[in-house]
Design a protein around this motif. Structure first.
Motif, mmCIF file in Angstrom:
data_model
loop_
_atom_site.group_PDB
_atom_site.id
_atom_site.type_symbol
_atom_site.label_atom_id
_atom_site.label_comp_id
_atom_site.label_asym_id
_atom_site.label_seq_id
_atom_site.Cartn_x
_atom_site.Cartn_y
_atom_site.Cartn_z
ATOM 1 N N GLY A 103 4.173 -1.558 -15.814
ATOM 2 C CA GLY A 103 5.341 -1.088 -15.087
ATOM 3 C C GLY A 103 5.770 0.320 -15.451
ATOM 4 N N LEU A 104 5.078 0.932 -16.417
ATOM 5 C CA LEU A 104 5.434 2.278 -16.864
ATOM 6 C C LEU A 104 4.169 3.091 -17.117
ATOM 7 C CD1 LEU A 104 8.160 1.439 -19.550
ATOM 8 C CD2 LEU A 104 8.588 2.522 -17.338
ATOM 9 N N PRO A 105 4.221 4.411 -16.892
ATOM 10 C CA PRO A 105 3.095 5.253 -17.329
ATOM 11 C C PRO A 105 3.054 5.274 -18.854
ATOM 12 C CG PRO A 105 4.879 6.618 -16.512
ATOM 13 C CD PRO A 105 5.269 5.198 -16.211
ATOM 14 N N PRO A 106 1.899 5.578 -19.450
ATOM 15 C CA PRO A 106 1.759 5.486 -20.909
ATOM 16 C C PRO A 106 2.815 6.240 -21.708
ATOM 17 C CG PRO A 106 -0.397 5.743 -19.906
ATOM 18 C CD PRO A 106 0.607 5.909 -18.799
ATOM 19 N N HIS A 107 3.164 7.478 -21.303
ATOM 20 C CA HIS A 107 4.105 8.240 -22.125
ATOM 21 C C HIS A 107 5.503 7.628 -22.106
ATOM 22 C CE1 HIS A 107 4.966 10.109 -18.215
ATOM 23 N NE2 HIS A 107 6.096 10.513 -18.715
ATOM 24 N N GLN A 108 5.905 7.032 -20.972
ATOM 25 C CA GLN A 108 7.214 6.385 -20.916
ATOM 26 C C GLN A 108 7.202 5.051 -21.664
ATOM 27 O OE1 GLN A 108 8.732 6.145 -16.917
ATOM 28 N NE2 GLN A 108 8.661 8.353 -16.609
ATOM 29 N N TRP A 109 6.081 4.349 -21.589
ATOM 30 C CA TRP A 109 5.944 3.104 -22.356
ATOM 31 C C TRP A 109 6.061 3.399 -23.843
ATOM 32 C CZ3 TRP A 109 3.056 0.809 -26.140
ATOM 33 C CH2 TRP A 109 3.079 -0.588 -26.218
ATOM 34 N N LEU A 110 5.441 4.502 -24.281
ATOM 35 C CA LEU A 110 5.494 4.883 -25.689
ATOM 36 C C LEU A 110 6.926 5.191 -26.119
ATOM 37 C CD1 LEU A 110 3.818 5.610 -28.265
ATOM 38 C CD2 LEU A 110 3.885 7.967 -27.446
ATOM 39 N N LEU A 111 7.683 5.908 -25.291
ATOM 40 C CA LEU A 111 9.073 6.210 -25.630
ATOM 41 C C LEU A 111 9.888 4.931 -25.794
ATOM 42 C CD1 LEU A 111 10.059 9.304 -23.442
ATOM 43 C CD2 LEU A 111 9.690 9.219 -25.908
ATOM 44 N N ARG A 112 9.625 3.950 -24.931
ATOM 45 C CA ARG A 112 10.339 2.669 -25.036
ATOM 46 C C ARG A 112 10.008 1.984 -26.359
ATOM 47 N NH1 ARG A 112 10.282 -1.663 -20.194
ATOM 48 N NH2 ARG A 112 11.658 -0.059 -19.305
ATOM 49 N N GLN A 113 8.736 2.051 -26.757
ATOM 50 C CA GLN A 113 8.351 1.427 -28.028
ATOM 51 C C GLN A 113 8.984 2.139 -29.216
ATOM 52 O OE1 GLN A 113 6.881 -1.523 -27.598
ATOM 53 N NE2 GLN A 113 7.060 -0.819 -25.467
ATOM 54 N N ARG A 114 9.128 3.447 -29.125
ATOM 55 C CA ARG A 114 9.811 4.177 -30.193
ATOM 56 C C ARG A 114 11.257 3.711 -30.339
ATOM 57 N NH1 ARG A 114 8.183 10.487 -28.956
ATOM 58 N NH2 ARG A 114 6.075 10.474 -29.846
ATOM 59 N N VAL A 115 11.911 3.540 -29.191
ATOM 60 C CA VAL A 115 13.308 3.088 -29.222
ATOM 61 C C VAL A 115 13.397 1.688 -29.820
ATOM 62 C CG1 VAL A 115 15.254 2.404 -27.760
ATOM 63 C CG2 VAL A 115 14.065 4.562 -27.326
ATOM 64 N N GLU A 116 12.483 0.797 -29.428
ATOM 65 C CA GLU A 116 12.501 -0.568 -29.962
ATOM 66 C C GLU A 116 12.197 -0.572 -31.459
ATOM 67 O OE1 GLU A 116 13.562 -3.244 -28.349
ATOM 68 O OE2 GLU A 116 14.011 -1.803 -26.747
ATOM 69 N N ALA A 117 11.275 0.284 -31.885
ATOM 70 C CA ALA A 117 10.966 0.380 -33.321
ATOM 71 C C ALA A 117 12.187 0.871 -34.098
ATOM 72 C CB ALA A 117 9.783 1.323 -33.538
ATOM 73 N N ALA A 118 12.897 1.842 -33.524
ATOM 74 C CA ALA A 118 14.103 2.355 -34.173
ATOM 75 C C ALA A 118 15.169 1.267 -34.283
ATOM 76 C CB ALA A 118 14.641 3.550 -33.398
ATOM 77 N N LYS A 119 15.313 0.456 -33.245
ATOM 78 C CA LYS A 119 16.292 -0.640 -33.297
ATOM 79 C C LYS A 119 15.961 -1.603 -34.432
ATOM 80 C CE LYS A 119 17.688 -0.842 -28.407
ATOM 81 N NZ LYS A 119 17.614 -1.659 -27.160
ATOM 82 N N ARG A 120 14.661 -1.922 -34.571
ATOM 83 C CA ARG A 120 14.268 -2.837 -35.654
ATOM 84 C C ARG A 120 14.585 -2.226 -37.016
ATOM 85 N NH1 ARG A 120 9.859 -3.563 -32.067
ATOM 86 N NH2 ARG A 120 8.550 -2.112 -33.242
ATOM 87 N N LEU A 121 14.319 -0.942 -37.165
ATOM 88 C CA LEU A 121 14.585 -0.275 -38.436
ATOM 89 C C LEU A 121 16.078 -0.178 -38.721
ATOM 90 C CD1 LEU A 121 11.943 2.589 -38.164
ATOM 91 C CD2 LEU A 121 11.918 0.733 -39.831
ATOM 92 N N MET A 122 16.883 -0.075 -37.679
ATOM 93 C CA MET A 122 18.332 0.055 -37.884
ATOM 94 C C MET A 122 18.990 -1.242 -38.308
ATOM 95 S SD MET A 122 19.885 2.887 -35.251
ATOM 96 C CE MET A 122 19.110 2.321 -33.751
ATOM 97 N N THR A 123 18.238 -2.336 -38.292
ATOM 98 C CA THR A 123 18.795 -3.572 -38.847
ATOM 99 C C THR A 123 18.854 -3.497 -40.372
ATOM 100 O OG1 THR A 123 16.627 -4.672 -38.930
ATOM 101 C CG2 THR A 123 17.923 -4.928 -36.909
ATOM 102 N N VAL A 124 18.150 -2.531 -40.962
ATOM 103 C CA VAL A 124 18.220 -2.278 -42.408
ATOM 104 C C VAL A 124 19.285 -1.213 -42.621
ATOM 105 C CG1 VAL A 124 16.940 -1.589 -44.468
ATOM 106 C CG2 VAL A 124 15.757 -2.770 -42.594
ATOM 107 N N ARG A 125 20.431 -1.618 -43.115
ATOM 108 C CA ARG A 125 21.589 -0.741 -43.117
ATOM 109 C C ARG A 125 21.429 0.518 -43.954
ATOM 110 N NH1 ARG A 125 27.203 -4.142 -43.144
ATOM 111 N NH2 ARG A 125 26.636 -5.735 -41.619
ATOM 112 N N ASP A 126 20.713 0.453 -45.064
ATOM 113 C CA ASP A 126 20.724 1.588 -45.972
ATOM 114 C C ASP A 126 19.704 2.670 -45.620
ATOM 115 O OD1 ASP A 126 18.546 0.067 -46.561
ATOM 116 O OD2 ASP A 126 18.806 0.098 -48.742
#
Length: 309
Positions: A241-264
């Protein structure tokens, strides 16, 4: 015949420029494609130098008006005309295109070699493209080139934030547009109109996700499946549903969300870990995709009042 292509300093030098930033893709196996920004607000008057001669075109998007432009080909002036900001102009590097530099200028030049046009025709099953249709000094009102040019100008302003997948995708779109609009390319019905096989889609996504910095090129991924870049990009978009570069940006955002669950973890560290160039790049992309800043999202995710993190 030039082996390096007319972009970057090889394009800037005949225009007497000290700096000519460029973005380059090799998403077509036959040739490099590139876009170069040229700008001089206080040029020394004189005729531009000659570009290296080769079977290739320069397609230029102008960002400022240039009155009474004296255009030369093959050693003589062929037209004197007003160049309009926002218009697209074509130059044939076999004809030794030059012009009189006597006013400030600002343009983008797309480098498009003959081998790239041949490759595009071959990939679509169309007949070989002849010479591109244009007249020296005559501009075209091309909304597609304006749109692509604006995106590339932004990318040239922030090269550290520009991933290779984006450059590959946009340059391929540019080359296909020029081939159709100025070369008369007739698209043949593609026998590969579907998406990737499930195993291909899974593997392609894994490859992209393991390279969140975006330095992996479309050519490298497509080659793993023995597909052309255009076929792979189209099939990937159908499958995800997305071209590769936009799919990659979405994965970056999701990875950042996972990392932000670690508060420090500081946001600057999260930005780099998730594939962003730096924290401001992370903040800009995340805010556009999610609707709130990373800091606000983290506070809300942890149920912490504003100012407590």
């Amino acid at each position: 015949m030039s082996l390096q292509g007319v972009y970057g300093q090889r394009l800037g030098q005949p225009l007497h420029l000290k700096d000519a930033p460029s973005l380059i893709t090799r998403s077509l196996r036959s040739a490099a494609l590139a876009v170069t920004e040229t700008r001089d607000d206080n040029p020394a008057p004189g005729l531009s130098g000659s570009f290296p001669s080769e079977d290739a075109y320069l397609v230029s998007l102008k960002f400022r008006d240039y009155r009474d432009c004296e255009c030369w080909e093959r050693g003589r002036c062929v037209i004197k005309t007003d160049v309009r900001a926002g218009a697209t102009y074509l130059y044939d590097l076999k004809r030794d295109p030059r012009y009189l530099i006597d006013k400030p200028f600002h343009s983008l030049f797309f480098y498009l070699p003959r081998t790239a046009l041949d490759d595009i025709a071959k990939q679509t099953g169309a007949p070989r493209i002849g010479e591109l249709g244009y007249q020296p000094g005559i501009g075209h009102d091309d909304a597609v080139v304006r749109h692509l040019g604006a995106s590339f100008l932004e990318a040239l302003r922030r090269p550290d934030e520009t991933n290779q997948l984006f450059v590959d995708h946009m340059m391929l779109a540019f080359a296909a547009h020029v081939a159709q609009t100025y070369g008369g390319l007739q698209r043949i019905i593609d026998p590969h109109r579907g998406g990737l096989a499930p195993w291909q889609a899974k593997r392609a996504c894994e490859r992209l996700e393991s390279n969140l910095d975006g330095k992996l090129s479309l050519e490298q991924i497509a080659a793993e499946f023995d597909l052309s870049v255009s076929h792979f990009s189209r099939a990937f978009r159908i499958s995800t549903g997305l071209p590769p570069h936009q799919w990659l940006l979405r994965q970056r955002v999701e990875a950042a969300k996972r990392l932000m669950t670690v508060r420090d973890l500081p946001l600057s560290e999260i930005a780099i870990s998730a594939g962003f160039a730096h924290q401001s790049h992370f903040t800009r992309v995340f805010s556009a995709a999610v609707g709130v800043s990373p800091g606000a999202w983290r506070r809300e995710a942890h149920g912490v009042p504003e100012g407590a993190l």
